[in-house]
Design a protein around this motif. Structure first.
Motif, PDB file in Angstrom:
ATOM      1  N   PHE A 242     -13.186  33.236  -8.729  1.00  0.00           N
ATOM      2  CA  PHE A 242     -12.008  32.438  -8.376  1.00  0.00           C
ATOM      3  C   PHE A 242     -10.818  32.922  -9.196  1.00  0.00           C
ATOM      4  N   ILE A 243      -9.767  33.371  -8.500  1.00  0.00           N
ATOM      5  CA  ILE A 243      -8.566  33.877  -9.162  1.00  0.00           C
ATOM      6  C   ILE A 243      -7.382  33.021  -8.725  1.00  0.00           C
ATOM      7  N   ARG A 244      -6.520  32.702  -9.707  1.00  0.00           N
ATOM      8  CA  ARG A 244      -5.381  31.839  -9.409  1.00  0.00           C
ATOM      9  C   ARG A 244      -4.327  32.605  -8.604  1.00  0.00           C
ATOM     10  N   ASP A 245      -3.856  31.936  -7.572  1.00  0.00           N
ATOM     11  CA  ASP A 245      -2.800  32.494  -6.720  1.00  0.00           C
ATOM     12  C   ASP A 245      -1.522  31.708  -6.984  1.00  0.00           C
ATOM     13  N   ASP A 246      -0.598  32.327  -7.703  1.00  0.00           N
ATOM     14  CA  ASP A 246       0.672  31.659  -8.019  1.00  0.00           C
ATOM     15  C   ASP A 246       1.637  31.669  -6.842  1.00  0.00           C
TER      16      ASP A 246
ATOM     17  N   THR B  59      -3.035  27.744  -6.528  1.00  0.00           N
ATOM     18  CA  THR B  59      -4.384  27.463  -6.059  1.00  0.00           C
ATOM     19  C   THR B  59      -5.306  28.587  -6.519  1.00  0.00           C
ATOM     20  N   TYR B  60      -6.567  28.182  -6.810  1.00  0.00           N
ATOM     21  CA  TYR B  60      -7.575  29.195  -7.110  1.00  0.00           C
ATOM     22  C   TYR B  60      -8.246  29.610  -5.799  1.00  0.00           C
ATOM     23  N   VAL B  61      -8.380  30.935  -5.621  1.00  0.00           N
ATOM     24  CA  VAL B  61      -8.860  31.487  -4.365  1.00  0.00           C
ATOM     25  C   VAL B  61     -10.196  32.178  -4.591  1.00  0.00           C
ATOM     26  N   LEU B  62     -11.186  31.820  -3.766  1.00  0.00           N
ATOM     27  CA  LEU B  62     -12.489  32.477  -3.798  1.00  0.00           C
ATOM     28  C   LEU B  62     -12.345  33.887  -3.247  1.00  0.00           C
ATOM     29  N   GLN B  63     -12.809  34.856  -3.997  1.00  0.00           N
ATOM     30  CA  GLN B  63     -12.665  36.244  -3.583  1.00  0.00           C
ATOM     31  C   GLN B  63     -13.621  36.590  -2.433  1.00  0.00           C
ATOM     32  N   PRO B  64     -13.224  37.524  -1.577  1.00  0.00           N
ATOM     33  CA  PRO B  64     -14.134  37.955  -0.518  1.00  0.00           C
ATOM     34  C   PRO B  64     -15.428  38.502  -1.110  1.00  0.00           C
ATOM     35  N   ILE B  65     -16.521  38.354  -0.395  1.00  0.00           N
ATOM     36  CA  ILE B  65     -17.822  38.805  -0.894  1.00  0.00           C
ATOM     37  C   ILE B  65     -17.792  40.298  -1.175  1.00  0.00           C
TER      38      ILE B  65
END
Length: 1588
Positions: free
Chosen positions: A109-113, A119-125
């Motif tokens: 999960f990486i924060r998207d400013d 929002t924190y975004v789940l990275q693609p597999i």
């Protein structure tokens, strides 16, 4: 639940689809789980995608929108793709003691400013497991490893988030609902959204499958396939607990929509071959079908109209207008929100409109490059002007490009605008005929602007993207666009600067003050748009990203380019590397990059196929259609299954999830287009259409795609196996499960989508044989589309076919529909099938033999349908309505009065005609469209002439005015009053132009005036009662004094006048003249029989002239002189210096009125009073051709470029005839229209007529050849004609009282009945049915003669009886002689009497209120019909005498009966009426059985076999058979296709009781029918009344 899904797909969905189609509904199934692998999607959007599709279904569906299938699996519990910043960081704080867990979460999960809020975004597999989505066979081991690794990772991430959420709930940081989000499966989310959100139960159906408890305890391992498992393959108890809770909630809250089944599995499966499983699946399908039908039926109870219905009420105009206006208004409001800047241009436009409010002004034109923002600017202008204009101002906005996927018809646009304005302003709506006729609609629109202005209402009309108009009616040439806008009305249009429309606007509006250019946006404006767009999307960009977007934007300044970049940029995260920011330098490159990214994610074939099919579709595509078509596309299917076989090889379709994912990524480039309550998908703008065509629709791919679309709408693959080659398989035959495409879904319910799309795709795919079979040659198709989509749409289809196909029959069918169109328009498109088939058949009958492949097929279909029609019907046995083809190419309308003059200008490609009501019409010869209607004159236009080089027109009228007009704008340039005396005549008034000297001459017999060409300065005027102005020769006036002094002078020049004395001046009276400007001569013909040749120098030559011409003209090369006198047109050779040599005499059947010679002097066209245009060879004098169809004396003619232009002072149209046409479809000539007297032979081989009342000859017309066969001279004017059918005699009653009798086999052996002593004229003639007696009605008596034969030759004896008529007796107008020497007759005052010659008794019958026009006795002498000019017909029984029926009929036109005849069996009576209809009545009941509109009053009828032969006033022979079933439905309405009403009043018939002729009649309540009611009728309703 895969078995259930397959069963529904195989059995239930097709049945529900057919049911919905039968109700005019579209049935679509969106099953995102069908046909996909079990591996989750790598970008974690599956749940969002599913919920989005569910919301879409609920939004657009009118019925059930959600079907839940729930078994024993709770479903995949996915990680949330997005977690708000504060929530995620709070969850991390609960895991502070688990550093490995924190590391794992922060890795995925990486924060998207860029999100607002962050929002924190789940990275693609694939960000960490690169082979997860790699389906290549060689990558199988790595993929399997990554799949397993992800499952374990997903489980760890879920456990971490759930434990953190549990701790957070305990601490009170989140609610239980927020915690539950980490436990809930996708299935429960879907059920929550579809079932319980916003009371969704009313649109949902639920199926639940349970496994018996005992079986579950016995063998859980066998059931693992149907239950939830953990990552290590064990049963997931937590999921089972959640599933139980979900089912308990369903049982508790959704009993009404729940379908519960308990099923024992077989080896862990549902096996359709087992009886109990097959029964279970059958039960599921039956429940689904029955519940769907019940829900849909309930919903349909509130629907007024079904899509594609021909039986429901016609949609109310206001409903249609509200829907149309709502679409444009909503889109306008949406576009306004995104507009930034442009304040300066908006201010200029508002100021220009405000300043011109109180004066007449020009339209305003907004122009600019494609994508520059014209549409948004106009929407903002509409919003701003509402603050400038007065309160209550009307706003009409049409966004032609944004709201219509393909080019739009100008008629559609104008029609919707006129309806909106009329409804808003309380004005009268256009009639259906006006609304569906282009010329009438344009004139109505222009008048409407003036009406609104006169009301004092302010109105703003905005038409965006005129270059998006179709070429129908040559709309791009802007003939329809008014250039003189009245006060209070404002018209603003837009177009691209480099378009043809813009160039025409420049010419049309002349001044540059009306043009406003939309220039490129500045950097600041681009930044404003960027910030506004991102704010509305709840997104932002990093400074580097914003800079990259704006730098790319600065190169173009295009809003379209910027918006395209922003649709991509809003999906960037703050951690997206700058190297992955791909921005194109312009719109085209940006679209190319967009396509590349889509192809990389979804596959090139799928992206190109989906976009290509949408772009090729005529009206967009339904989503279900697109999925079907993509499933038929072998390239798409091969790409989808290139790495794996389909789940069911025998059933191959595109998995719906693949299209849903592509649509999600294309959501900013696609638009929903609503038409008739149906939602289709279209591309967002024209730039997108162009880009898709350029990239994906190569010539080869376009052809294949069009063919596939055509096959789909043909239904070619429905229920059939289609082959496809897949990897590992050589050839696979599979069902693609596409629905059938019948023309009718149910009786009276058409397949609208097939009607819209099929012709276009068949044509452009090159499937022309199928096009001929399915469309052009299918009468059912022609009727269906005309009825549902409008006949204009069919004509447009056939126009396109004619342009691409070299098919004469297509053009003929198209022209037939053009001829039928006025009738359809008059009935507002609601034409019964019987009328349509009859119209087609009656127009194409004679063309079936020469054109068998299409027209022959159409005629066969018409005849077959008419013969099997279950209702009373008249079946044509010949062509009696105007047929298509022949030399007549165009009939130009636009005038109300007869054509007095015309001018053809081939150089300017214009035709100008002036009418007797003062109107001038201008048509373009290039496209035969009405370009201008010039209004100003108040009396007949006497002369018109055109200066081609400057597009100027000058006209001279009987109101005395001379006017100049611009043919580019249609504006009046000047008006000179009293240019000639008021009420001047055409023969004495002339207009002459001297382009070299820039002068205008107007002269009559005694006056001449000269002006400058601009009409502003009068240079010369002279009026001399003792002098005749002969003509104007170039710039010189030629005058002649009473003493014979000829004077030639230049009014505006300095040269000295030439005077000379004419030879033989005694009593010289000029009759007519012709000028020869090339030779500097004028030819003048005088009453005394001389022809004078006069040169400009005054030299004269005199020669005797053999005739006194009413027509005098010369050929273009001035070598041939034409002189018409009476029925002769003479040609003279004037090529030599002074001699005039007569070379040809061309004889006509009637007076010659006009003539002209072709430019090469090979052909001559002449027009005569017999309504024919004749074409002659100048060299041989041979009659080459004759054109029938003018239906009026041909008073004006012109020849140009292989065409003949003709017009008549008695008709408001101009005809264009081609000299090069296919003689196979030349219409047979008919008897001249409007003949004074007509008689018809029973077998219709010959017709006898007197063309004009003043003529003293009877013409015999041979119907087999279509030419006059004989001419019978008579000694006086004819006033009555009859034919003795059996004895083959022609009887002519004359004004002198003489009756001439011509044996048809020996017409020269004429018999004569001398006149009576009083020398009274013959009023009418009548023969008894056996033709043994003849009754002759004179003004003062009626005489009976006996017809016998001696030596096989007819003789007439008598009179054997005479009935004197009193002086006060009105003239006999019609009579019928009965077999028993009784005479039934009616008078011009309406009296009806029955006289018995044997006993001398006279009975007065019920009188009529107007002239009796028809007295007809039946063939067996049992009945007689008396008809009059009023609405009343009386059917009398003759043995004994009694009034059986009073039949009253009130039509839209005049209703008087003109003629009648009984059928051979006397069962029916046929009547021809003034209202241009033929009616069939039942003799026994008096009921009206059938009404047929034949476009012209029927003036004669005779019995013929099982029908009749009739002759119309236009001269057409009508031969028809009548077919009536033994039982007629009580619901049958004979008036359903006409605007009329009728009633029948019948006598009560009592057996064995003597009846008074007028006793015991039943009648209606008089209030039901607005007719004069007979005093003897009692107020008792009849059982046979039909009202409109």
């Amino acid at each position: 639940m895969s078995s259930e899904r397959k069963a529904l797909l195989d059995k239930a969905y097709p049945e529900v689809l057919a049911f919905c189609r039968s109700l005019g509904l579209v049935f679509e199934v969106v099953d995102l789980r069908w046909g996909i692998r079990s591996v989750p999607n790598g970008d974690h959007t599956a749940c969002e995608l599913s919920l989005h599709e569910m919301e879409t279904c609920r939004r657009i569906s009118a019925g059930p929108a959600f079907i839940a299938l729930l078994g024993n699996r709770y479903g995949h519990r996915a990680l949330p793709r997005l977690i708000p910043e504060k929530q995620f960081e709070m969850l991390l704080s609960k895991l502070c003691k688990d550093p490995e867990g924190l590391k794992l979460l922060n890795r995925w999960f990486i924060r998207d400013d860029n999100a607002v809020p962050p929002t924190y975004v789940l990275q693609p597999i694939t960000a960490h497991f690169h082979h997860y989505g790699d389906l290549q066979s060689e990558k199988g081991p790595q993929r399997d490893s990554d799949v397993l690794s992800w499952r374990l990772t997903e489980t760890q991430l879920l456990q971490l988030l759930r434990s953190a959420a549990t701790a957070a709930e305990t601490d009170g940081d989140i609610t239980a609902e927020q915690k539950q989000c980490f436990y809930t499966s996708v299935t429960e989310c879907e059920i929550e959204c579809g079932l319980w959100k916003d009371n969704g139960e009313s649109s949902a159906i639920v199926f639940v499958r349970e496994i018996p408890r005992q079986k579950m305890r016995d063998g859980p391992k066998r059931l693992l396939k149907f239950m939830d498992l953990t990552a290590d393959g064990l049963l997931d108890p937590e999921a089972q607990t959640l599933l139980a809770a979900l089912k308990s909630r369903l049982y508790a809250t959704s009993q009404n929509i729940l379908n519960l089944h308990s099923v024992e599995l077989s080896k862990g499966n549902i096996d359709p071959t087992r009886r109990e499983h097959a029964q279970y699946l059958e039960s599921v399908c039956q429940q689904f079908v029955s519940q769907m039908k019940a829900r849909v039926s309930s919903m349909m109870e509130t629907q007024r109209r079904r899509w594609g219905s021909t039986e429901d009420e016609k949609e109310d105009v206001s409903d249609w207008v509200v829907e149309e206006v709502g679409r444009h208004t909503a889109l306008s409001a949406e576009l306004c929100r995104g507009l930034q800047g442009r304040q300066g241009l908006l201010g200029k436009l508002c100021l220009s409109m405000w300043e011109s409010t109180n004066a007449r002004h020009r339209p305003l034109v907004v122009h600019g490059a494609a994508g520059i923002g014209k549409t948004a600017l106009l929407c903002k202008l509409a919003q701003e002007m509402m603050n400038v204009l007065e309160a209550g101002a009307l706003q009409v906005i049409r966004l032609l490009s944004a709201c219509h996927p393909q080019s739009v018809s100008i008629d559609h646009v104008l029609r919707s605008i006129c309806f909106q304005i009329c409804l808003a302003c309380g004005l009268t709506l256009p009639t259906p005929l006006t609304a569906n006729t282009h010329v009438e609609l344009v004139m109505f629109f222009q008048r409407l602007l003036d009406d609104v202005s006169q009301q004092g209402n302010a109105m703003l009309i905005i038409l965006d993207h005129l270059d998006h108009l179709s070429h129908e009616h040559q709309a791009h040439k802007l003939h329809w666009l008014p250039v003189d806008i009245p006060p209070n009305v404002h018209l603003v249009v837009s177009t691209e600067t480099n378009s043809e429309v813009f160039a025409r606007l420049r010419l049309k509006l002349e001044t540059s003050e009306s043009f406003f250019e939309v220039e490129r946006l500045s950097s600041d404006e681009g930044k404003q748009i960027l910030n506004s767009y991102m704010r509305a999307s709840q997104r932002t960009l990093t400074p580097e990203q914003s800079c990259a977007v704006l730098q790319s934007f600065e190169r173009t300044g295009s809003p379209c380019h910027l918006k395209l970049m922003l649709t991509v940029a809003k999906r960037w995260t703050s951690f997206t590397p700058l190297t992955e920011l791909h921005l194109g330098v312009d719109t085209q490159e940006m679209m190319s990059l967009l396509f590349l990214s889509l192809e990389a994610k979804h596959g090139k074939q799928l992206v190109g196929g989906a976009l290509g099919y949408i772009a090729l579709a005529r009206e967009g595509l339904l989503e279900s259609e697109l999925r079907d078509i993509l499933s038929l596309d072998d390239d798409v299917i091969t790409e989808v299954y290139r790495h794996s076989l389909p789940p069911t090889p025998s059933l191959i379709r595109l998995p719906p999830l693949l299209w849903a994912r592509l649509k999600w990524d294309l959501r900013d480039q696609l638009e929903e287009h609503w038409v008739g309550g149906v939602n289709t998908i279209t591309l967002h703008n024209r730039q997108m259409y162009k880009a898709v065509s350029s990239r994906y629709l190569t010539a080869e791919r376009r052809g294949r795609s069009l063919r596939l679309l055509a096959e789909y709408f043909l239904g070619r693959w429905s229920g059939k196996l289609k082959p496809v080659s897949l990897p590992g398989l050589s050839l696979l035959l599979s069902d693609r499960k596409v629905p059938p495409q019948p023309l009718w879904f149910a009786p009276g319910l058409a397949n609208v989508r097939k009607l819209q799309e099929l012709p276009y795709h068949l044509l452009h795919a090159g499937l022309w044989e199928e096009l001929r079979q399915e469309v052009i040659g299918s009468t059912e198709w022609l009727y269906c589309k005309s009825r549902v989509c409008g006949v204009s749409s069919v004509i447009h289809d056939l126009d396109q076919c004619s342009q691409c196909m070299d098919c004469t029959e297509t053009a003929l069918v198209r022209d037939t529909l053009v001829l039928i169109k006025p009738s359809l328009d008059f009935l507002d498109g609601i034409m019964d099938m019987s009328v349509f088939y009859t119209e087609l058949f009656a127009r194409l009958f004679s063309l079936a033999t020469p054109f068998p492949s299409v027209i022959g097929r159409v005629c066969s279909q018409c005849e077959e349908w008419l013969i099997t029609c279950p209702e009373p019907i008249l079946i044509p046995k010949c062509s009696f309505l105007q047929q298509p083809g022949g030399a007549l190419q165009h009939t130009l309308s636009g005038l109300q009065g007869g054509v007095c003059c015309l001018h053809v200008s081939p150089e300017a490609e214009l035709l100008v005609a002036g009418s007797d009501d003062g109107v001038i019409a201008v048509w373009s010869l290039a496209d035969m469209t009405l370009t201008h209607t010039l209004l100003g004159h108040t009396a007949a236009v006497l002369c018109v002439t055109v200066i081609s080089s400057s597009a100027l027109c000058f006209s001279l009228a009987a109101d005395g005015s001379l006017r100049g007009w611009s043919l580019q704008t249609g504006r009046q340039l000047f008006c000179v009053l009293e240019a000639v005396p008021v009420d001047s005549t055409p023969s004495s008034t002339h207009l002459h132009l001297s382009e070299q000297r820039q002068l205008i001459f107007a002269h009559t017999m005694n006056q001449v005036k000269v002006w400058r060409l601009d009409g502003l300065q009068l240079l010369f005027s002279r009026a001399d009662a003792g002098c005749v102005i002969v003509c104007v020769l170039e710039d010189s006036v030629v005058s002649l004094s009473d003493s014979g002094l000829l004077r030639i002078f230049q009014p505006a020049g300095g040269q000295q006048a030439v005077e000379t004395q004419l030879k033989n001046p005694q009593g010289l009276t000029p009759v007519t003249f012709v000028t020869l400007p090339k030779r500097g001569k004028v030819f003048v013909v005088c009453e005394e029989g001389f022809l004078y040749q006069i040169s400009r120098a005054g030299k004269q030559t005199v020669s005797e002239f053999p005739l006194l011409p009413s027509l005098l003209s010369a050929s273009e090369d001035e070598k041939i002189l034409l002189a018409g006198s009476g029925r002769t047109l003479s040609l003279f050779n004037i090529d030599t210096t002074d001699s005039v040599d007569r070379i040809l005499d061309l004889q006509h059947e009637d007076s010659v009125l006009s003539a002209c010679v072709s430019s090469d002097c090979r052909l001559l066209a002449s027009g005569a009073a017999d309504q024919l245009v004749r074409i002659w060879s100048v060299t041989t004098g041979v009659l080459l051709d004759s054109f029938c169809g003018s239906d009026a004396p041909v008073s004006s003619l012109s020849l140009f470029s292989g065409f003949v232009v003709s017009a008549s002072i008695a008709a408001p149209v101009v005809h264009l005839w081609s000299l090069k046409y296919d003689a196979r479809h030349k219409p047979r000539a008919h008897v001249p229209a409007g003949s004074a007297h007509i008689a018809v032979a029973k077998d219709c081989d010959r017709i006898f007529y007197v063309q004009q009342q003043s003529h003293t000859e009877v013409m015999s017309w041979d119907c087999s050849t279509g030419t006059p066969s004989d001419r019978l001279a008579v000694s006086a004017e004819v006033c009555s004609l009859e034919v003795a059918q059996q004895k083959r005699l022609l009887l002519c009653g004359l004004t002198t009282g003489t009756v001439l009798i011509y044996p048809l086999v020996l017409p020269q052996e004429t018999l004569c009945i001398p006149p009576p002593e009083s020398l009274s004229r013959v009023c009418c003639l009548a023969l008894c049915p056996q033709e043994k007696h003849l009754a002759v009605a004179y003004e003062d008596s009626v005489c009976l003669f006996e017809i016998t034969s001696r030596d096989s030759f007819p003789t007439v004896d008598g009179p054997v009886a005479t009935v004197p008529l009193s002086l006060l007796h009105a003239p006999v107008s019609s009579m019928g002689l009965l077999t028993d020497r009784r005479l039934l007759y009616g008078t011009s005052c309406g009296e009806v009497k029955l006289h018995d010659f044997s006993s001398g008794s006279v009975s007065s019958l019920e009188p009529h209120s107007s002239r009796v026009t028809s007295v007809t006795s039946s063939n067996w002498g049992t009945h007689a019909l008396v008809g009059s000019e009023d609405a009343v017909q009386r059917l009398w029984a003759l043995k004994p005498l009694a009034l059986d029926h009073v039949m009253e009929y009130k039509g839209f036109f005049f209703e008087g009966v003109l003629t009648a005849t009984f059928s051979e069996s006397d069962q029916f009576v046929f009547t021809g009426s003034q209202d241009r209809t033929i009616k069939v009545w039942d003799v026994a009941t008096g009921k009206l059985l059938f009404v047929q509109y034949v476009y012209s009053p029927v003036v004669r009828m005779v019995t013929y076999r099982n029908g009749f032969v009739a002759l119309s006033q236009q001269g057409f022979v009508i031969r028809e058979a009548f077919r009536c079933p033994e039982q007629v439905s009580p619901d049958y309405n004979p008036l359903r296709n006409v605007k009329a009403q009728y009633r029948v009043t019948s006598r009560e018939k009592k057996p064995d009781q003597q009846q008074d002729p007028t006793a015991h009649l039943h009648d209606f309540n008089p209030a039901q029918f607005n007719l004069k009611v007979l005093s003897v009728l009692r107020a008792k309703p009849s059982s046979t009344c039909s009202v409109m």
